[in-house]
Write an enzyme that holds these catalytic residues in place. Structure first.
Site, PDB file in Angstrom:
ATOM      1  N   ASP A 123      55.574  80.017  96.517  1.00  0.00           N
ATOM      2  CA  ASP A 123      56.020  80.479  95.189  1.00  0.00           C
ATOM      3  C   ASP A 123      57.523  80.257  94.980  1.00  0.00           C
ATOM      4  O   ASP A 123      58.071  80.624  93.943  1.00  0.00           O
ATOM      5  CB  ASP A 123      55.667  81.962  94.985  1.00  0.00           C
ATOM      6  N   ARG A 177      84.345  80.208  89.612  1.00  0.00           N
ATOM      7  CA  ARG A 177      84.920  79.851  88.307  1.00  0.00           C
ATOM      8  C   ARG A 177      84.702  80.943  87.262  1.00  0.00           C
ATOM      9  O   ARG A 177      85.339  80.935  86.230  1.00  0.00           O
ATOM     10  CB  ARG A 177      84.326  78.519  87.817  1.00  0.00           C
ATOM     11  N   ASP A 232      95.097  70.540  84.016  1.00  0.00           N
ATOM     12  CA  ASP A 232      95.223  71.705  83.119  1.00  0.00           C
ATOM     13  C   ASP A 232      96.312  72.643  83.642  1.00  0.00           C
ATOM     14  O   ASP A 232      96.740  72.555  84.798  1.00  0.00           O
ATOM     15  CB  ASP A 232      93.885  72.454  82.976  1.00  0.00           C
ATOM     16  N   LYS A 259      94.765  70.884  79.041  1.00  0.00           N
ATOM     17  CA  LYS A 259      93.335  70.650  78.799  1.00  0.00           C
ATOM     18  C   LYS A 259      92.706  71.870  78.131  1.00  0.00           C
ATOM     19  O   LYS A 259      92.965  72.995  78.521  1.00  0.00           O
ATOM     20  CB  LYS A 259      92.628  70.398  80.135  1.00  0.00           C
TER      21      LYS A 259
HETATM   22  C1  R5P Z   1      88.470  73.648  85.872  1.00  0.00           C
HETATM   23  O1  R5P Z   1      89.289  74.471  85.503  1.00  0.00           O
HETATM   24  C2  R5P Z   1      88.474  73.018  87.229  1.00  0.00           C
HETATM   25  O2  R5P Z   1      89.719  73.133  87.862  1.00  0.00           O
HETATM   26  C3  R5P Z   1      88.068  71.553  87.153  1.00  0.00           C
HETATM   27  O3  R5P Z   1      89.028  70.855  86.403  1.00  0.00           O
HETATM   28  C4  R5P Z   1      86.719  71.423  86.496  1.00  0.00           C
HETATM   29  O4  R5P Z   1      85.805  72.242  87.150  1.00  0.00           O
HETATM   30  C5  R5P Z   1      86.227  69.988  86.523  1.00  0.00           C
HETATM   31  O5  R5P Z   1      84.995  69.930  85.889  1.00  0.00           O
HETATM   32  P1  R5P Z   1      84.461  68.566  85.309  1.00  0.00           P
HETATM   33  O6  R5P Z   1      84.554  67.539  86.390  1.00  0.00           O
HETATM   34  O7  R5P Z   1      83.034  68.870  84.920  1.00  0.00           O
HETATM   35  O8  R5P Z   1      85.283  68.219  84.109  1.00  0.00           O
END
Ligand code: R5P
Length: 295
Positions: free
Chosen positions: A37, A95, A169, A192
């Site tokens: 299952d 995250r 970012d 970003k």
């Molecule tokens: C986000 O704040 C993380 O530091 C990475 O930049 C992010 O997880 C990258 O995700 P992706 O490759 O899907 O853009």
């Protein structure tokens, strides 16, 4: 190190056996099976009373499954009288350390409480997404950095021309700054924004003086590759030279790697924190250096 035991189950076998070898410690592979299952079942045999156990589990792929396995293993080890130290290079839910959209659960806080409830004495992770997240976990925890090992690999392989380290970012600026210090390079952060519903990434165009420079993009995670892809297109518009991406957790979901190659990336340098084709840097020595301080 004496008096320690390393435990792992199948998905983290390479990390578990590798760590045991570095430490000169015995290891046990936990039996994990799945019922028809879909439910998992964990079995740990032997006398574990009084042992200090390093339980190694990276929580990708299948983060929900890996998390539950980890909780079940920890519970059993604690119940048998072992002292459990969680060694979790990729920590699922890291995250989700704050509310991005109204109504969302701060899932890392929930995970933290679960970790405590199964008796984990201490948690060691690797380049956690945001160090603020450590405060949500109500047991002693520490995030080891893979950046020195990544930088060492990069320096050995490339003779970089006017290198510039870039964080895609603002949240990752400390990480990129730390990396640039090791490389003795300049650093900047892009701005970003991600649409949290669609996942679409937009990077604000600003005057980037990148002409003929070698660029090193530093990130903690490459998941879909969308972030790095957008950054590369901006950098190429500015006529940069090579673009190399270094990251700790290269999840490289689906066609992420192809996407980056078509965008013109020179190389992705990742670690073996999760199984992936770009795992060029071994994280175990960095983890071991920290583990040695645990006594
Ligand atoms: C986000 O704040 C993380 O530091 C990475 O930049 C992010 O997880 C990258 O995700 P992706 O490759 O899907 O853009």
């Amino acid at each position: 190190m004496t008096g320690w035991l390393v435990a792992y189950c199948d998905p983290s076998r390479n990390l578990g056996t590798g760590l045991a070898k570095l430490m000169g410690a015995p290891s046990i592979e936990v039996q994990s099976k799945v019922f028809p299952d879909g439910e998992g079942c964990i079995r740990i045999q032997g006398d574990l009373y009084g042992n200090k156990v390093l339980l190694v589990q990276s929580m990708y792929p299948d983060p929900d499954k890996r998390l539950l396995e980890f909780l079940l293993m920890s519970h059993k080890l604690s119940e048998e009288g072992a002292e459990v130290y969680g060694i979790v290079p990729y920590l699922a839910y890291a995250r989700q350390h704050r509310v991005h959209n109204e109504g969302e659960v701060v899932s890392l806080g929930v995970v933290g409480h679960l970790l405590r409830s199964v008796g984990i004495k201490r948690l060691v992770t690797l380049d956690i997404h945001n160090v603020e997240g450590l405060g949500l976990i109500p047991i002693p925890c520490y995030s080891v950095s893979a950046l020195p090992s990544l930088a060492e690999y990069l320096k050995k392989k490339y003779d970089l021309h006017e290198p510039l380290c870039i964080s895609p970012d603002l949240g990752g600026s400390t990480r990129a700054e730390a990396f640039s210090k090791i490389l003795q390079a300049d650093t900047i952060s892009l701005d970003k924004q991600r649409d949290n519903s669609s996942g679409e990434v937009v990077i604000d165009k600003k005057d980037l003086d990148v002409k003929d420079r070698d660029i090193v993009i530093v990130d903690d995670i490459i998941a879909t590759g969308g972030t790095i892809q957008k950054a590369i297109s901006l950098l190429k518009d500015g006529c940069c030279n090579r673009v190399i991406a270094v990251c700790t957790h290269s999840l490289l979901i689906g066609d992420a790697l192809k996407k980056l190659e078509s965008a013109g990336i020179t190389e992705v340098i990742g670690t073996n924190s999760v199984p992936n084709p770009m795992s060029k840097v071994d994280i175990l020595p960095a983890l071991y250096s920290h583990i040695k301080t645990l006594g």
